[in-house]
Design a protein around this motif. Sequence first.
Motif, PDB file in Angstrom:
ATOM      1  N   ASN A 130       0.601   0.889  -7.085  1.00 36.76           N
ATOM      2  CA  ASN A 130       0.517   0.077  -5.871  1.00 36.76           C
ATOM      3  C   ASN A 130      -0.475  -1.054  -6.082  1.00 36.76           C
ATOM      4  O   ASN A 130      -1.642  -0.810  -6.409  1.00 36.76           O
ATOM      5  CB  ASN A 130       0.087   0.930  -4.680  1.00 36.76           C
ATOM      6  CG  ASN A 130       1.076   2.020  -4.365  1.00 36.76           C
ATOM      7  OD1 ASN A 130       0.960   3.137  -4.876  1.00 36.76           O
ATOM      8  ND2 ASN A 130       2.046   1.727  -3.531  1.00 36.76           N
ATOM      9  N   ARG A 131      -0.004  -2.281  -5.921  1.00 39.84           N
ATOM     10  CA  ARG A 131      -0.876  -3.455  -6.025  1.00 39.84           C
ATOM     11  C   ARG A 131      -0.620  -4.318  -4.799  1.00 39.84           C
ATOM     12  O   ARG A 131       0.197  -5.242  -4.818  1.00 39.84           O
ATOM     13  CB  ARG A 131      -0.623  -4.235  -7.317  1.00 39.84           C
ATOM     14  CG  ARG A 131      -0.886  -3.405  -8.567  1.00 39.84           C
ATOM     15  CD  ARG A 131      -0.948  -4.251  -9.826  1.00 39.84           C
ATOM     16  NE  ARG A 131      -2.086  -5.173  -9.809  1.00 39.84           N
ATOM     17  CZ  ARG A 131      -2.459  -5.910 -10.855  1.00 39.84           C
ATOM     18  NH1 ARG A 131      -1.780  -5.840 -11.997  1.00 39.84           N
ATOM     19  NH2 ARG A 131      -3.491  -6.712 -10.778  1.00 39.84           N
ATOM     20  N   SER A 132      -1.286  -3.992  -3.704  1.00 41.79           N
ATOM     21  CA  SER A 132      -1.008  -4.639  -2.425  1.00 41.79           C
ATOM     22  C   SER A 132      -1.838  -5.894  -2.239  1.00 41.79           C
ATOM     23  O   SER A 132      -2.805  -6.147  -2.977  1.00 41.79           O
ATOM     24  CB  SER A 132      -1.282  -3.658  -1.287  1.00 41.79           C
ATOM     25  OG  SER A 132      -2.640  -3.250  -1.303  1.00 41.79           O
ATOM     26  N   GLY A 133      -1.447  -6.666  -1.233  1.00 43.14           N
ATOM     27  CA  GLY A 133      -2.176  -7.868  -0.864  1.00 43.14           C
ATOM     28  C   GLY A 133      -1.318  -9.107  -0.958  1.00 43.14           C
ATOM     29  O   GLY A 133      -0.319  -9.149  -1.669  1.00 43.14           O
ATOM     30  N   ALA A 161       0.822  -1.203   0.000  1.00 43.08           N
ATOM     31  CA  ALA A 161       0.000   0.000   0.000  1.00 43.08           C
ATOM     32  C   ALA A 161       0.863   1.263   0.000  1.00 43.08           C
ATOM     33  O   ALA A 161       2.040   1.221   0.388  1.00 43.08           O
ATOM     34  CB  ALA A 161      -0.913  -0.007   1.229  1.00 43.08           C
ATOM     35  N   PRO A 162       0.302   2.379  -0.425  1.00 40.39           N
ATOM     36  CA  PRO A 162       1.056   3.649  -0.389  1.00 40.39           C
ATOM     37  C   PRO A 162       1.479   4.003   1.039  1.00 40.39           C
ATOM     38  O   PRO A 162       0.808   3.653   2.013  1.00 40.39           O
ATOM     39  CB  PRO A 162       0.042   4.667  -0.921  1.00 40.39           C
ATOM     40  CG  PRO A 162      -0.927   3.868  -1.722  1.00 40.39           C
ATOM     41  CD  PRO A 162      -1.032   2.537  -1.023  1.00 40.39           C
ATOM     42  N   GLY A 163       2.614   4.690   1.132  1.00 41.83           N
ATOM     43  CA  GLY A 163       3.064   5.200   2.423  1.00 41.83           C
ATOM     44  C   GLY A 163       4.175   4.414   3.079  1.00 41.83           C
ATOM     45  O   GLY A 163       4.882   4.946   3.940  1.00 41.83           O
ATOM     46  N   GLY A 164       4.341   3.143   2.722  1.00 38.81           N
ATOM     47  CA  GLY A 164       5.426   2.349   3.300  1.00 38.81           C
ATOM     48  C   GLY A 164       6.760   2.684   2.669  1.00 38.81           C
ATOM     49  O   GLY A 164       6.842   3.456   1.697  1.00 38.81           O
ATOM     50  N   SER A 165       7.820   2.088   3.199  1.00 38.64           N
ATOM     51  CA  SER A 165       9.164   2.443   2.725  1.00 38.64           C
ATOM     52  C   SER A 165       9.373   2.078   1.256  1.00 38.64           C
ATOM     53  O   SER A 165      10.039   2.812   0.517  1.00 38.64           O
ATOM     54  CB  SER A 165      10.220   1.760   3.593  1.00 38.64           C
ATOM     55  OG  SER A 165      10.227   0.353   3.394  1.00 38.64           O
ATOM     56  N   THR A 166       8.797   0.946   0.811  1.00 36.57           N
ATOM     57  CA  THR A 166       8.975   0.540  -0.589  1.00 36.57           C
ATOM     58  C   THR A 166       8.326   1.550  -1.525  1.00 36.57           C
ATOM     59  O   THR A 166       8.889   1.920  -2.562  1.00 36.57           O
ATOM     60  CB  THR A 166       8.379  -0.860  -0.824  1.00 36.57           C
ATOM     61  OG1 THR A 166       8.851  -1.736   0.205  1.00 36.57           O
ATOM     62  CG2 THR A 166       8.791  -1.411  -2.162  1.00 36.57           C
ATOM     63  N   ASP A 167       7.138   2.014  -1.151  1.00 36.49           N
ATOM     64  CA  ASP A 167       6.443   3.037  -1.930  1.00 36.49           C
ATOM     65  C   ASP A 167       7.255   4.326  -1.957  1.00 36.49           C
ATOM     66  O   ASP A 167       7.390   4.976  -3.002  1.00 36.49           O
ATOM     67  CB  ASP A 167       5.066   3.279  -1.309  1.00 36.49           C
ATOM     68  CG  ASP A 167       4.244   4.293  -2.074  1.00 36.49           C
ATOM     69  OD1 ASP A 167       3.943   4.047  -3.258  1.00 36.49           O
ATOM     70  OD2 ASP A 167       3.904   5.346  -1.495  1.00 36.49           O
TER      71      ASP A 167
END
Length: 329
Positions: A72-75, A44-50
């Motif tokens: 962002n394609r989380s899950g 998801a947006p906002g994490g270090s990877t993003d």
Amino acid sequence: MTTVIHRPNRRAALGLAGALLAAPALRAQTAWPNGPIRIVVPFAPGGSTDVVARLAAPGLTRRLGQPVVVENRSGGAGSIGADAVAKSRPDGQTLLLTFDSHAVLAALLPRLSFNLTEDLDPVMLIGGAPYVIGTRADKPYRGLGDLVAAAKARPDGVSYASAGNGTLGHLTMILLQARTGVSMPHIAYRGGGPAVSDAIAGNVEAVIGSAALLMPQVEGGALRALAQFGPARLPSLPAVPTAEEAGFPGLQAVAWWGVFAPAGTPAPIVARVNAALRETFEAEDLRRQLEQTQQARLVLSDPGGLKTFFDQQIETWGRVVRDNNVRPD
């Protein structure tokens, strides 16, 4: 008059035919990139990877001459976005920028729909930051040894928080407990933010997360860092020993970011992406941002460097997952 018939040399004819067949591929390869490039972040947006991907995108756009967009394609613990890239066309238009948990997907998710090493080609190990364990500042622990001693004195009475089951923070604490013979209840949260908040609130005795996650609270005085799990001390934590210095040799855990492409992406395209990434991250302003906001030590490896590192991560952490029957939340 004798008529001389010149028969074409077979090898030359084959060479000419091969060149004619290869020409369209070469032209397509030379024309790359021929449209927007997607960097898929499987969280998801906002994490270090993003954050790392969005910091890199403008520099890559300038160097590659096409828009670079972050998607962002989380899950699925990062598996959904990685699967989408693995099944994309190997034309250099889609890339994966992912995190350390990528190495444990196969062990954590036995029914993973793609092969980590066969369906994705390595491009670059960007760098990493050590995991750090901390406690609320008013807790009595001054180092990792104090925390272990308390856990020995109070079996199952010293809990710790992490960003979730199967994260490297969780797996690191499994290794620590195995070495010391202590039992510390694990409280798994859906993300690092809630884990840190509960540690500050005193609902758990300790929290483990990347240096980037804990540093704002350490610098603000809400948390005390007990140990860092990198190979050397961070400049921002000069007084905090590594786990090895604290008496736990070989106990290392580093949060890292890597870039992958769909398997079969032409080597010249991979090389060009690698070069553009290197130039982007070597820019002084971006390097400084990553060092300050993510506590990152940049590596900027070639594709082979990422492959060697990634294979080692799969072996090390996959074994911990399997041996302890760890499953995602």
